[in-house]
Write an enzyme that holds these catalytic residues in place. Structure first.
Site, short mmCIF file in Angstrom:
data_model
loop_
_atom_site.label_atom_id
_atom_site.label_comp_id
_atom_site.label_asym_id
_atom_site.label_seq_id
_atom_site.Cartn_x
_atom_site.Cartn_y
_atom_site.Cartn_z
N HIS A 228 66.17 64.15 11.30
CA HIS A 228 65.98 63.06 10.09
C HIS A 228 64.63 62.64 10.03
O HIS A 228 64.05 62.61 11.07
CB HIS A 228 67.04 62.02 10.44
CG HIS A 228 67.29 61.06 9.38
ND1 HIS A 228 66.59 59.74 9.43
CD2 HIS A 228 68.53 60.87 8.64
CE1 HIS A 228 67.14 59.11 8.46
NE2 HIS A 228 68.15 59.91 8.01
N ASP B 159 68.22 62.03 19.27
CA ASP B 159 68.66 61.14 18.31
C ASP B 159 70.31 61.39 18.46
O ASP B 159 70.82 62.45 17.83
CB ASP B 159 68.08 61.84 16.89
CG ASP B 159 68.62 61.01 15.76
OD1 ASP B 159 69.73 60.14 15.88
OD2 ASP B 159 68.12 61.12 14.55
N GLN C 59 74.41 60.82 14.93
CA GLN C 59 75.51 61.64 14.46
C GLN C 59 76.27 62.42 15.50
O GLN C 59 77.42 62.71 15.31
CB GLN C 59 75.12 62.91 13.67
CG GLN C 59 74.38 62.72 12.28
CD GLN C 59 75.14 61.75 11.32
OE1 GLN C 59 76.45 61.64 11.35
NE2 GLN C 59 74.39 61.20 10.35
N LYS D 296 77.46 53.87 11.74
CA LYS D 296 77.99 55.30 11.80
C LYS D 296 79.02 55.38 12.49
O LYS D 296 79.77 56.70 12.70
CB LYS D 296 76.79 56.37 12.01
CG LYS D 296 75.86 56.41 10.77
CD LYS D 296 74.90 57.63 11.09
CE LYS D 296 73.46 57.22 10.34
NZ LYS D 296 73.58 57.61 9.09
N CYS E 298 67.53 62.91 3.88
CA CYS E 298 66.33 62.49 4.69
C CYS E 298 66.10 63.42 5.73
O CYS E 298 65.80 63.20 6.88
CB CYS E 298 66.83 61.24 5.32
SG CYS E 298 67.00 59.79 4.47
C1 LIG Z 1 70.53 62.46 12.51
C2 LIG Z 1 70.15 60.88 11.95
N1 LIG Z 1 69.11 60.42 12.56
C3 LIG Z 1 69.05 59.07 12.17
C4 LIG Z 1 69.68 58.47 11.10
C5 LIG Z 1 69.19 56.93 10.73
O1 LIG Z 1 70.14 56.02 10.73
P1 LIG Z 1 70.01 54.58 10.42
O2 LIG Z 1 69.64 54.57 8.79
O3 LIG Z 1 71.35 53.95 10.54
O4 LIG Z 1 68.72 54.07 11.09
C6 LIG Z 1 70.74 59.24 10.37
C7 LIG Z 1 71.40 58.56 9.50
O5 LIG Z 1 71.17 58.60 8.17
C8 LIG Z 1 70.99 60.33 10.89
O6 LIG Z 1 72.10 61.15 10.34
#
Ligand SMILES: Cc1ncc(COP(=O)(O)O)c(C=O)c1O
Lengths: 142, 411
Positions: free
Chosen positions: B123, B200, B203, B226, B366
């Site tokens: 991401h 990370d 998910q 999430k 993203c």
């Molecule tokens: C794999 C992953 N990493 C990071 C994020 C970032 O999460 P957040 O927007 O809650 O900071 C997301 C969510 O969109 C994600 O799916």
């Protein structure tokens, strides 16, 4: 809102069978427009002779609304003076903001088919991408 | 558990989500999940009964606020099997956790010529902070590429690791491909190469048992919103030995021990990383979300999500003109199914489906470097939570099968 009024035949037709989705030779004007939020992009090209748009085309990638709207726009502005094209751009953008009168929407002819997008905030940017690009491109250079 | 028992349980727990009474199929759970009433109630109760600025007052109310906050920390630590609550730093979301880590850790641990390995499926939140710090430090960002099914092979990983590798940043579950990376195995290799691993968990933590000690992760980032919790709270897990050496990320109130004009000492971990008034309400909500997950249990959650994914993947394969992204095996998708509809732009697909009451996501999710890697600009994604039903997947498939026709294409 009903699907029909939005993805109507005018839109799907221009999306599937665009008339002007191709590059033109030696354009006098060329500009790229993008919607960073959804990734729609077009490069608009025009040939202008004695203040009249004689040829136009675009290349790009994006949703049906953005691509069909750009195609309809080019079809409308070919043969028109640049001031007239700018006037139409103004009308179109006002139509999408729900600020245009029924007579003004009539003036937009085929582009009037996109009027209902004014009720879809998420898609407004797609519909105006071509017109905004046109406005910036020929509005700037006098 | 029989199929009927699973169904009954899903119906029972689904009822606890007020928003889900609306007549829509909410299939964008990878973006954010809905919240059960227990989470909403816990936050309301906190603000109605225990709210004060924690750590600051000595009066009883402030102490209660502090207690609620620290209870949430302990609960979060236990949830991912951290060794101690101090290993949890509360932040706003996974993005903030990753920024905190990249800024603070790279500052003292990365120098010119060092290498940071980042997978191409990350991401943007797990890519841009590392990229920024690598550029700032004249270090090299090394691209780890998964195979076409989204799997990280040993060969691919070995190619990236060298004696210059200082850290590997990788997601446990890709938010596009849905593939689960075997972090335990990857961590072993990364550690053998003398580097650290940042995972990370945005998910993964919401959808499977994540055990930081078992997989030996040095760092893990995730977001509360999430995982049925509120927006605005998330966590960075770091092994205590790393956290103790990490410099502060933000400076200000509450993160200090003493401050004089010419001399400052910082608070103990984890407070050193929590400058300013913290989000107690959010932490309380996250704590309630963890209780909720524990109450439902992984067995129900994972079984239901697997069932929905299986149905969606198999269903998509039967519709003409739809292409799956990533592996074509349902078991390789952790509740995340990404696809393209031939000739129809993903935004039109999502718009058409949205009108029919099916919420799916369209765009680059993203993860633009992954889109480039896959050779696509954008895609559509359906992502499930355990509260989704088979009927919703049916509705999704029915509406999806109409899209090409509605846009004027043959079937
Ligand atoms: C794999 C992953 N990493 C990071 C994020 C970032 O999460 P957040 O927007 O809650 O900071 C997301 C969510 O969109 C994600 O799916």
């Amino acid at each position: 809102m009903d699907f029909k009024t939005f993805y109507n035949e005018v839109v799907t037709d221009h999306n599937m069978h665009p008339l002007h989705k191709h590059a033109i030779e030696n354009p006098d004007f060329e500009m790229e427009g993008v919607n960073p939020s959804c990734g729609d992009e077009i490069t608009l090209q025009l040939k202008v002779k004695d203040g009249v748009i004689t040829e136009g085309g675009f290349v790009g990638d994006g949703c049906a609304i953005s691509q069909a709207s750009a195609d309809i726009m080019i079809d409308m502005v070919i043969g028109k003076k640049t001031e007239e094209a700018l006037h139409l751009a103004d009308l179109f953008i006002r139509m999408i903001k729900s600020e245009a009168s029924p007579e003004e929407i009539d003036e937009l002819q085929e582009a009037g088919a996109l009027a209902d997008i004014s009720h879809m905030p998420a898609r407004v940017k797609c519909a105006v991408l071509g017109w905004h690009t046109l406005d910036e491109m020929i509005g700037k250079k006098d | 558990m029989t199929d009927q028992e699973l169904k009954d349980n899903v119906i029972k727990y689904r009822k606890l989500f007020p928003l889900l009474s609306q007549d829509i199929a909410y299939l964008d759970n990878a973006a954010t999940t809905q919240k059960p009433v227990a989470v909403l109630d816990a936050m309301k109760a906190y603000y109605e009964e225990d709210n004060a600025n924690p750590f600051r007052g000595v009066y009883d109310l402030s102490e209660r606020a502090t207690e609620r906050y620290e209870e949430a920390r302990a609960k979060t630590a236990a949830f991912i099997n951290a060794s101690t609550p101090e290993e949890i730093v509360f932040v706003r979301n996974a993005t903030e956790a990753l920024n905190l880590l990249a800024y603070s850790w790279c500052e003292d641990n990365i120098s010119e010529g060092d290498e940071i390995v980042v997978s191409v499926m990350e991401h943007h939140s797990d890519f841009l902070p590392w990229k920024y710090m690598a550029e700032k430090k004249n270090a090299k960002l090394v691209k780890l590429e998964p195979d076409e099914t989204g799997a990280v092979t040993d060969e691919a990983l070995d190619k990236c690791l060298s004696d210059k590798t200082k850290l590997v940043a990788i997601t446990q579950v890709s938010n596009v491909l849905g593939r689960v990376n075997d972090i335990k195995h990857i961590a072993e290799k990364v550690h053998a190469a003398g580097a650290l691993i940042s995972v990370d968990g945005a998910q993964s933590v919401p959808h499977m048992k994540v055990d930081v000690r078992d997989m030996d992760a040095d760092f893990l980032s995730f977001s509360g919103h999430k995982m049925y919790g509120p927006m605005g709270i998330g966590a960075l897990y770091a092994k205590k030995k790393h956290l103790e050496k990490l410099r502060p990320f933000m400076y200000g109130g509450e993160m200090i021990a003493t401050v004089h004009w010419d001399r400052v000492t910082y608070a103990e971990i984890p407070h050193k990383f929590e400058a300013g008034t913290v989000n107690v309400g959010g932490a309380v909500g996250l704590s309630a979300a963890i209780d909720f997950i524990n109450e439902v249990g992984w067995d129900i959650m994972e079984k239901q999500e697997e069932k929905l994914t299986l149905k969606a993947v198999n269903g998509i394969k039967e519709i003409n003109g739809i292409r799956l992204i990533g592996s074509d095996r349902p078991e390789d998708h952790k509740g995340i199914v990404t696809f393209m509809v031939d000739d129809v732009h993903p935004h039109d697909v999502a718009d058409i489906m949205g009108r029919a009451g099916v919420c799916v996501r369209a765009g680059h999710h993203c993860a633009q470097p992954l889109m480039d890697h896959l050779g696509v600009k954008s895609t559509c994604r359906a992502s499930f939570a355990f509260y989704n039903t088979e009927e919703e997947v049916d509705k999704f498939l029915t509406e999806l099968s109409k899209v090409r026709g509605l846009m004027g294409y043959g079937f």
